[in-house]
Structures are given as structure tokens and as C-alpha cells.
Motif scaffolding. Structure first.
Motif, PDB file in Angstrom:
ATOM      1  N   TYR A 345       3.423   6.035  12.061  1.00  0.00           N
ATOM      2  CA  TYR A 345       2.709   6.185  13.325  1.00  0.00           C
ATOM      3  C   TYR A 345       1.221   5.977  13.055  1.00  0.00           C
ATOM      4  CZ  TYR A 345       0.903   8.451  17.523  1.00  0.00           C
ATOM      5  OH  TYR A 345       0.229   8.735  18.681  1.00  0.00           O
ATOM      6  N   CYS A 346       0.733   4.759  13.306  1.00  0.00           N
ATOM      7  CA  CYS A 346      -0.656   4.393  13.034  1.00  0.00           C
ATOM      8  C   CYS A 346      -1.457   4.409  14.335  1.00  0.00           C
ATOM      9  CB  CYS A 346      -0.754   3.001  12.403  1.00  0.00           C
ATOM     10  SG  CYS A 346       0.109   2.867  10.824  1.00  0.00           S
ATOM     11  N   THR A 347      -2.681   4.864  14.245  1.00  0.00           N
ATOM     12  CA  THR A 347      -3.596   4.860  15.391  1.00  0.00           C
ATOM     13  C   THR A 347      -4.675   3.807  15.262  1.00  0.00           C
ATOM     14  OG1 THR A 347      -4.980   6.555  14.338  1.00  0.00           O
ATOM     15  CG2 THR A 347      -3.205   7.315  15.784  1.00  0.00           C
ATOM     16  N   GLY A 348      -4.706   3.060  14.163  1.00  0.00           N
ATOM     17  CA  GLY A 348      -5.694   1.995  14.001  1.00  0.00           C
ATOM     18  C   GLY A 348      -5.514   1.299  12.665  1.00  0.00           C
ATOM     19  N   ALA A 349      -5.971   0.048  12.601  1.00  0.00           N
ATOM     20  CA  ALA A 349      -5.909  -0.739  11.365  1.00  0.00           C
ATOM     21  C   ALA A 349      -7.216  -1.513  11.241  1.00  0.00           C
ATOM     22  CB  ALA A 349      -4.714  -1.685  11.365  1.00  0.00           C
ATOM     23  N   TYR A 350      -7.854  -1.443  10.068  1.00  0.00           N
ATOM     24  CA  TYR A 350      -9.172  -2.035   9.864  1.00  0.00           C
ATOM     25  C   TYR A 350      -9.195  -2.798   8.543  1.00  0.00           C
ATOM     26  CZ  TYR A 350     -10.110   1.545  13.353  1.00  0.00           C
ATOM     27  OH  TYR A 350     -10.058   2.330  14.493  1.00  0.00           O
ATOM     28  N   ARG A 351      -9.801  -3.986   8.574  1.00  0.00           N
ATOM     29  CA  ARG A 351      -9.915  -4.788   7.357  1.00  0.00           C
ATOM     30  C   ARG A 351     -10.807  -4.077   6.346  1.00  0.00           C
ATOM     31  NH1 ARG A 351      -9.736  -8.770  11.395  1.00  0.00           N
ATOM     32  NH2 ARG A 351      -8.194 -10.419  11.020  1.00  0.00           N
ATOM     33  N   CYS A 364      -6.869  -5.172  -9.665  1.00  0.00           N
ATOM     34  CA  CYS A 364      -5.493  -4.685  -9.776  1.00  0.00           C
ATOM     35  C   CYS A 364      -5.009  -4.108  -8.448  1.00  0.00           C
ATOM     36  CB  CYS A 364      -5.403  -3.641 -10.878  1.00  0.00           C
ATOM     37  SG  CYS A 364      -5.655  -4.302 -12.549  1.00  0.00           S
ATOM     38  N   LEU A 365      -5.859  -3.377  -7.744  1.00  0.00           N
ATOM     39  CA  LEU A 365      -5.458  -2.778  -6.476  1.00  0.00           C
ATOM     40  C   LEU A 365      -5.174  -3.852  -5.424  1.00  0.00           C
ATOM     41  CD1 LEU A 365      -5.057  -0.316  -4.646  1.00  0.00           C
ATOM     42  CD2 LEU A 365      -7.518  -0.351  -4.184  1.00  0.00           C
ATOM     43  N   THR A 366      -6.042  -4.830  -5.308  1.00  0.00           N
ATOM     44  CA  THR A 366      -5.827  -5.882  -4.308  1.00  0.00           C
ATOM     45  C   THR A 366      -4.581  -6.704  -4.623  1.00  0.00           C
ATOM     46  OG1 THR A 366      -7.384  -7.272  -5.548  1.00  0.00           O
ATOM     47  CG2 THR A 366      -8.254  -6.022  -3.680  1.00  0.00           C
ATOM     48  N   ASN A 367      -4.350  -7.013  -5.884  1.00  0.00           N
ATOM     49  CA  ASN A 367      -3.139  -7.763  -6.239  1.00  0.00           C
ATOM     50  C   ASN A 367      -1.878  -6.945  -5.967  1.00  0.00           C
ATOM     51  OD1 ASN A 367      -4.573 -10.026  -7.102  1.00  0.00           O
ATOM     52  ND2 ASN A 367      -4.772  -9.242  -9.191  1.00  0.00           N
ATOM     53  N   PHE A 368      -1.953  -5.670  -6.236  1.00  0.00           N
ATOM     54  CA  PHE A 368      -0.825  -4.783  -5.972  1.00  0.00           C
ATOM     55  C   PHE A 368      -0.479  -4.780  -4.477  1.00  0.00           C
ATOM     56  CE2 PHE A 368       0.940  -0.610  -4.955  1.00  0.00           C
ATOM     57  CZ  PHE A 368       1.952  -0.489  -5.891  1.00  0.00           C
ATOM     58  N   LEU A 369      -1.495  -4.739  -3.618  1.00  0.00           N
ATOM     59  CA  LEU A 369      -1.262  -4.694  -2.172  1.00  0.00           C
ATOM     60  C   LEU A 369      -0.824  -6.050  -1.631  1.00  0.00           C
ATOM     61  CD1 LEU A 369      -4.351  -2.513  -1.178  1.00  0.00           C
ATOM     62  CD2 LEU A 369      -1.960  -1.780  -1.230  1.00  0.00           C
ATOM     63  N   LEU A 370      -1.383  -7.124  -2.174  1.00  0.00           N
ATOM     64  CA  LEU A 370      -1.018  -8.454  -1.693  1.00  0.00           C
ATOM     65  C   LEU A 370       0.409  -8.833  -2.048  1.00  0.00           C
ATOM     66  CD1 LEU A 370      -4.315 -10.423  -2.429  1.00  0.00           C
ATOM     67  CD2 LEU A 370      -3.445  -9.693  -0.199  1.00  0.00           C
ATOM     68  N   ASN A 371       1.000  -8.127  -2.998  1.00  0.00           N
ATOM     69  CA  ASN A 371       2.394  -8.388  -3.363  1.00  0.00           C
ATOM     70  C   ASN A 371       3.384  -7.703  -2.422  1.00  0.00           C
ATOM     71  OD1 ASN A 371       1.806 -10.029  -5.566  1.00  0.00           O
ATOM     72  ND2 ASN A 371       1.630  -8.272  -6.959  1.00  0.00           N
ATOM     73  N   GLY A 372       2.899  -7.109  -1.363  1.00  0.00           N
ATOM     74  CA  GLY A 372       3.788  -6.520  -0.369  1.00  0.00           C
ATOM     75  C   GLY A 372       3.988  -5.033  -0.497  1.00  0.00           C
ATOM     76  N   ARG A 373       3.236  -4.353  -1.358  1.00  0.00           N
ATOM     77  CA  ARG A 373       3.389  -2.909  -1.514  1.00  0.00           C
ATOM     78  C   ARG A 373       2.431  -2.176  -0.581  1.00  0.00           C
ATOM     79  NH1 ARG A 373       5.844  -1.974  -6.501  1.00  0.00           N
ATOM     80  NH2 ARG A 373       6.102   0.159  -5.734  1.00  0.00           N
ATOM     81  N   SER A 374       2.812  -0.977  -0.202  1.00  0.00           N
ATOM     82  CA  SER A 374       1.977  -0.122   0.639  1.00  0.00           C
ATOM     83  C   SER A 374       1.651   1.151  -0.112  1.00  0.00           C
ATOM     84  CB  SER A 374       2.684   0.220   1.957  1.00  0.00           C
ATOM     85  OG  SER A 374       2.935  -0.950   2.708  1.00  0.00           O
ATOM     86  N   HIS A 395      -1.288  -7.656   5.542  1.00  0.00           N
ATOM     87  CA  HIS A 395      -0.615  -8.422   6.595  1.00  0.00           C
ATOM     88  C   HIS A 395      -1.212  -9.825   6.611  1.00  0.00           C
ATOM     89  CE1 HIS A 395       1.037  -4.635   8.093  1.00  0.00           C
ATOM     90  NE2 HIS A 395      -0.197  -4.142   8.075  1.00  0.00           N
ATOM     91  N   GLY A 396      -0.386 -10.813   6.378  1.00  0.00           N
ATOM     92  CA  GLY A 396      -0.858 -12.184   6.429  1.00  0.00           C
ATOM     93  C   GLY A 396      -1.916 -12.522   5.402  1.00  0.00           C
ATOM     94  N   GLY A 397      -1.824 -11.919   4.237  1.00  0.00           N
ATOM     95  CA  GLY A 397      -2.794 -12.198   3.183  1.00  0.00           C
ATOM     96  C   GLY A 397      -4.088 -11.427   3.318  1.00  0.00           C
ATOM     97  N   GLU A 398      -4.203 -10.496   4.270  1.00  0.00           N
ATOM     98  CA  GLU A 398      -5.393  -9.665   4.433  1.00  0.00           C
ATOM     99  C   GLU A 398      -4.989  -8.204   4.312  1.00  0.00           C
ATOM    100  OE1 GLU A 398      -8.082 -10.623   7.623  1.00  0.00           O
ATOM    101  OE2 GLU A 398      -7.066 -12.522   7.959  1.00  0.00           O
TER     102      GLU A 398
END
Length: 715
Positions: A345-351, A364-374, A395-398
């Protein structure tokens, strides 16, 4: 002058289509003095332990002022493009003996790759060039001219508005990185920009391809080498003219300049900082071991909006960074979930944009997230349950920072409609709110059906919505009149813009029905939430009801005279006659006696019998209408509202009787006393002895004889 200022202010208030952050022009000094060293040493040979013997270590190097300015400005642009990839634009200009525009306002030119390639073509400053021929003024003039050019977004808005294109505002910001000579030199640059703005606005008034500047912010950053004293003093934002504001920052080159540009990008674009702590990562040299790292991210400040509202910044781990000017909120890393399909249940999403994009933890953190992990993030707390407030996911590479609803645990069931943010509130007026929405639905209306002499349909809709919400309790336990079916006709009519005579009569009839209910002492739907016992007394219930009804009508009484007549009717009905007040007082005393008798129900038997008889006496008073009219004599009636004077012997037992009084004796004494007060007592009954009347009382006095009960005389 004052008239022109007020006219400019009024025009400025109308044009709010684009903010100052829409256009940013970087003007970087490329004159020979920018080739000077920043004097911040950078070590190139750090492998001192593994160096072979006899090998001379590499000497440290230092960057030039130009290199520091380019790196920091590129970092500013990178953060901007990461968080605002579309609607925030940058125009980069280099100034020496002339100006060099490296890109345009077009969207395809807005990337760090385009700017870095153009800067590589420009090259470093030439220290052998004539300083007299070089000036930052060339770039500042070109920056003002660039602000007058129309961007694609501005063109789209102007085209959509057609004849009201002047509503599209044109505002922008100029960031100048230079090495100023003195404060006088800074004032000269400000005057030059002010004159250029006035000249360009005159040209824009005669051209459809240019836009006049309504507001311009100048941010002048004076860069000087480390170890030297600055010749330019800092100055906060100052209004030079209605069109121009200026601020000055004097910063040492190197890491101080990088920190200053990082702070400025947060201020200019409403950004905030979040530091992710306790990120487990394997060591590069020792694969079997792991260590915890921290990564700082920048994002829009609305991601911390819940913290600011609730005042829980101290609970979220707020800490001040070494520069002391900006704060970062600390969130703790949670073990990532393997199920990426799970929704939250999200109330907002920000780049987001990493502060140190080239560091190993950030990579390492950005690569970990770009591989589809949350990754779930929790607020660090010393005690209490774990609160998961944010989530990192791509989402979509961002990569986005998602704001979760931290008022409830994400592991619980989703909240029902009857549960609010403050807790489990189950008595919202959901049905009434649905009816309220149906009454205030908007429907499309054609312009041909609009009456030019009246209000616009949208204005009428807003006015109706305002009237319906002047007094509208949200919770059932906070209202009485909206829970009563008898008040529905008045509540539906009083919110109307105008009332007819029939509407006024209906409202008055509703009020009279409420008065009749109060006279009959009918119960009201008063909530007992938060109160002890049975709740307020009956009189208090009606007082609450009348107060709320008066509040509702008062909010609409000023609309028309007929609304005022409804309020006057309520006021007149609330002022009771003295007889009614006396009756209410007797009723309250009777209720108090009943409550006292209920509380003392565990007393002795004799006391209980006496209380029962007292309660019965009160009921007899209420049921016997003749007891309200008491006469001392046939010609002296008492007032109707006067309480009968009861003698003490009415309720007291006879002298011979002992113990509690029986119901029969009480009833006999009461009837006897009541009958004695209705007429003058018969003389014979009043003077009787042992219920026998003596005949011929005066015969003895006249004849000297005794008279016995048989009427026979004796001598």
C-alpha cells in the motif's frame, strides 16, 4: 513607480504556469585565471604497502578551478536529470573572449552525455590568453537572451491557451561560477544583467518567438583556491528589482564547492536526503566476509511528508551532515523479499539519485535494484515494534523510493473503509456521505445552456458544495440531529440557497414537532461513547440537540430573510414559560431521588420500604390531577403550578403504630387529607369523640341534666 510596481505584482500573480526551476542557465567562467590550481591535493599512488622497493611514489596532483567548476556543475545536472528527466531544463554556457552555448532547450539535448562531449570539445582555459579580452559578462548576456527563448513545454501551453497566451509565465535561474575580483565587481555584474533583462523584454514585446522575463534569480558562486582569503563576501537573496533577485556564495574550490552545489540543487528543486544504513555487502577482497555500508540518496522532499506532518523526524533518525546546512533522514535496510509480485500500500513514488554515484556501495545498491529486487526500509527505533515506512524498487530502468502507509503494518490486512488514520473508528457516517456525494455530483453542461446573466455552472457547484459542508459532522457519535428522522426535512431545506414560504412552514413544523417530543419526554439518540453510566439526563439531551440545531441554522441564517425566520422560530421555542421551567425542575428532582434510591439499594429493609413509599408518593402526585388544585377555602383557589402543602402527619404513622407504614394506611391518610382540603369540614365530624357525635350538647347547660348516649336524661 508605485503604480508600475503594483501592476507588475498583479500581473505576476496571474502567471503561475511555470516556476523558476523550469529553466536553469549555467554560466561557467573559461578565462585564464580559472586555470589556476585549487590547491587541493589528490593522491594518485595509494598502494604504499605493496609498492616494490626502489620505486618512486607518484606525486599528488591538484585540480584547477575550471575542473572543479565543471565537475560540480555536471554533478548538479546529473542529479537534476535523474529526478526530473522531462520538465526541468538546463542550458550550459561557457564564457571567455566570447560565449559558447553548449546545448539548447530541446529535450534531446538534455543529458550529461551531450554536455560532457561539448565540454571536451571546449577544452581547459588557456593560461596564455589575454585576460583583458576575456570576461564573464559575455556569458551572462547570452544567459539572459537564452531565458527569453521559448521552450517546447512553454510553446505547448501557449498553443493550448491561444488568445490568453500571456498567462504563461517565463521565469528562470542563472547560476554563475566565476572568480570575482571584489564586491564592487559583483554589483557591476548584477547591474549588467538588470539592463540586459530590460532590453530583452523590449525585444520580446515585438516578437512572437521570444518571451519577456517576469522573474530571474541570479546565483553567483565565487570560487577561490584553498589557503587564500576570499575577496567577495557572502550575501543572502536580495531583490535588485521586481525582475531580478541575487545571492552570492563565496566557496573554496574542491570538496567545499561540491558540497555547496549539492545543497543548492536541493534548495532549488525541493529535494531531501535519505541515508540507507546497514546495507550488507560482501567484501571485494574477502568474499566470505561482509560489512555494512551506508548510501545517501536524493529525492523529492514529499517522500518525507508524513514525517513532517507527524513530527517524527527525531524518531526517523534525523542527522546533520558535516556541512551543517542540510539534514538527512536515516532509514534502516530490511532483508529484501524474494517475491517481487507482492504489492504494498504505497502513498507515493519518487525518483532517486545517489549522492556519490561512483562509490562502490552506491553502485552495488543500484545494480541490486535494477535486477528486479525490492528493498523495504524501516525507521530505526530504540524500542517498540518495527515500522516499515519506505521501499526501494525499480520500474522501467528507473529507481523509485516508495512511501508506504506507516500507520499500519504492511503485514496486516488492508484497512476497511471504517478505519481511519487515527485508529479504528467504526462510526463514520458512510451512508450519509454517499448521499452527500449523490447530491453534489457534477455533470457536463454545454455553453449554450448557460445563462450569461447568472453564475457559471462550476461556480454554482462550488457554492452549493460550500453550503452543504458548513456544518457536516463526520462521525455518528458527534451529532444528534443528523441521527434523528424528525430533523431530516429541516436539514435538507436549510442548505438551499433560497427558501419558499412552504419551505419555511415545513421547517417551523419540524421545530414544533421537536418541542412536542421534548414535552412528551421522548428519548433522543444521544451517544454514550466516552461517558459513564446511562449518559446525560433527558433535559441535557434536549439541550445538546437544540444547541446543535441552532448551530446548523445559524450557519445559513445570513443567506435570506426566510432563513432568519427559521432561526427566530428556534430561538422562540427554546425560551420556555415559567410553568414549564417549574415542571422541568420537579422532573429533575424526581429523577435525582430515583437515582439516589437506586444507589442505596443495599440498605436495611426498613429504609428500603420507606424509599419505596416515597417513590410511590411521587407517582401518585403525577397520576392524581386533582392534587395539583388545592383550596384552603371555597373562595381562595391556589395557582395551578403551586405544589400542594402536605402536612407531616400525611406520611407519618399514628402514635400507636410502630415500624414501617403500610400501603393501605398511606393511601387512607392521603385520601382523607385530600378530601379535607376540597371543602369545609362538617362541624359534627370535626368535633366527634371516638367517631361518635354527642347530641343535645346544650341541654345540660339549660336544664342542669347529664345527657347519655341514648339521649336519656339522668339526675
Amino acid at each position: 513607480m508605485n503604480n508600475s510596481m503594483s501592476a507588475h505584482t498583479s500581473d505576476f500573480c496571474k502567471m503561475k504556469m511555470f516556476s523558476v526551476a523550469h529553466k536553469t542557465v549555467f554560466v561557467v567562467d573559461h578565462c585564464p585565471y580559472m586555470a589556476e590550481s585549487s590547491r587541493q591535493q589528490v593522491e594518485c599512488d595509494v598502494l604504499t604497502k605493496s609498492r616494490a622497493q626502489g620505486v618512486i611514489p607518484l606525486a599528488p596532483v591538484s585540480k584547477s578551478l575550471w575542473t572543479c567548476a565543471v565537475e560540480c556543475s555536471m554533478e548538479y545536472c546529473r542529479i537534476l536529470y535523474d529526478i526530473y528527466p522531462k520538465d526541468k531544463l538546463v542550458n550550459y554556457i561557457v564564457s571567455d573572449s566570447e560565449f559558447h552555448i553548449l546545448n539548447t532547450w530541446r529535450r534531446e539535448d538534455q543529458s550529461t552525455h551531450e554536455l560532457m562531449a561539448a565540454l571536451a570539445a571546449v577544452g581547459p582555459p588557456n593560461p596564455r590568453e589575454d585576460p583583458e579580452c576575456c570576461s564573464i559578462l559575455h556569458g551572462l548576456v547570452a544567459a539572459v537572451e537564452s531565458l527569453c527563448k521559448i521552450t517546447e513545454l512553454q510553446h505547448e501551453k501557449r498553443t493550448a491557451l491561444m488568445d490568453t497566451a500571456e498567462r504563461v509565465a517565463n521565469r528562470g535561474r542563472i547560476i554563475c561560477l566565476t572568480n570575482a575580483k571584489s564586491d564592487t565587481h559583483v554589483r557591476m555584474l548584477e547591474d549588467c544583467i538588470q539592463e540586459t533583462i530590460l532590453d530583452q523584454n523590449k525585444l520580446a514585446a515585438c516578437s512572437d518567438r521570444l518571451m519577456a522575463i517576469q522573474q530571474c534569480e541570479l546565483v553567483l558562486v565565487h570560487i577561490f583556491p584553498q589557503g587564500e582569503d576570499t575577496l567577495v563576501s557572502d550575501r543572502l537573496k536580495k531583490e535588485i528589482s521586481p525582475l531580478l533577485t541575487s545571492e552570492v556564495h563565496s566557496v573554496r574550490a574542491g570538496r567545499h564547492l561540491a558540497s555547496k552545489l549539492n545543497i543548492l540543487v536541493q534548495q532549488h528543486f525541493d529535494l531531501a536526503s535519505t541515508t540507507i544504513t546497514n546495507i550488507p555487502m560482501k567484501e571485494e577482497q574477502h568474499a566470505n566476509t561482509s560489512a555494512n555500508y551506508d548510501v545517501e540518496l536524493l529525492h523529492h522532499k514529499d517522500a518525507h511528508l508524513e514525517f513532517f506532518k507527524s513530527g517524527d523526524l527525531h524518531m526517523a533518525g534525523t542527522s546533520t551532515r558535516e556541512n551543517g546546512l542540510k539534514e538527512t533522514i536515516t532509514l534502516k535496510w530490511c532483508t529484501p523479499r524474494t517475491n517481487s509480485i507482492e504489492l504494498h500500500y504505497c502513498t507515493g513514488a519518487y525518483r532517486i539519485s545517489p549522492t556519490d554515484v561512483n562509490s562502490r556501495p552506491s553502485s552495488c545498491l543500484t545494480n541490486f535494484l535494477l535486477n528486479g529486487r525490492s528493498v523495504l526500509l524501516e525507521q530505526p527505533r530504540k524500542s517498540g515494534s518495527k515500522v516499515i515506512s519506505h521501499m526501494l524498487s525499480s520500474h522501467g530502468g528507473e529507481i523509485f523510493l516508495h512511501v508506504l502507509n506507516s500507520n499500519r503494518s504492511t503485514l496486516e490486512d488492508p484497512p476497511s473503509i471504517s478505519e481511519g488514520c487515527g485508529g479504528r473508528v467504526t462510526d463514520y457516517r458512510i451512508t450519509d456521505f454517499g448521499e452527500f456525494m449523490r447530491e453534489n455530483r457534477l455533470t457536463p453542461v454545454s455553453e449554450s445552456s448557460h445563462n450569461p446573466s447568472g453564475k457559471l455552472p462550476v461556480e454554482r457547484a462550488k457554492a452549493q458544495l460550500e453550503r452543504h459542508t458548513r456544518y457536516w459532522p463526520m462521525i455518528i457519535s458527534q451529532t444528534t440531529i443528523f441521527n434523528m428522522q424528525a430533523v431530516v426535512p429541516l436539514a435538507n431545506l436549510i442548505v438551499k440557497e433560497t427558501l419558499t414560504e412552504e419551505d419555511v412552514l415545513t421547517c417551523q413544523k419540524t421545530i414544533y414537532n421537536l418541542v412536542d417530543m421534548e414535552r412528551k419526554n421522548d428519548p433522543l439518540p444521544i451517544s454514550t461513547v466516552g461517558s459513564r453510566g446511562k449518559g446525560p439526563k433527558r433535559d441535557e439531551q434536549y439541550r445538546i440537540m437544540w444547541n446543535e440545531l441552532e448551530t446548523l441554522v445559524k450557519t445559513h441564517a445570513g443567506a435570506t430573510d426566510r432563513h432568519q425566520r427559521v432561526l427566530e422560530c428556534i430561538t422562540a421555542c427554546r425560551s420556555k414559560p415559567p410553568e414549564e421551567e417549574d415542571r422541568k425542575k420537579r422532573g429533575r428532582k424526581r429523577e435525582e431521588r430515583e437515582d439516589r434510591s437506586e444507589k442505596n439499594g443495599s440498605k436495611e429493609t426498613e429504609d428500603k420500604s420507606w424509599q419505596d413509599s416515597e417513590r410511590l408518593k411521587g407517582l401518585l402526585e403525577k397520576e392524581d390531577p386533582e392534587s395539583e388544585v388545592i383550596k384552603d377555602s371555597p373562595d381562595s383557589p391556589e395557582p395551578l403550578n403551586k405544589k400542594p402543602r402536605l402536612m407531616t402527619e400525611e406520611v407519618q404513622p399514628t402514635e400507636k403504630a410502630k415500624g414501617p407504614v403500610t400501603l393501605l394506611s398511606m393511601w387512607t391518610n392521603r385520601i382523607t387529607t385530600a378530601n379535607s382540603r376540597k371543602h369545609q369540614e362538617f362541624f359534627g365530624r370535626a368535633s366527634s369523640v371516638n367517631s361518635k357525635f354527642e347530641l343535645y350538647q346544650h341541654l345540660k347547660e339549660e336544664n342542669g341534666m347529664d345527657v347519655h348516649e341514648n339521649g336519656k336524661a339522668s339526675r
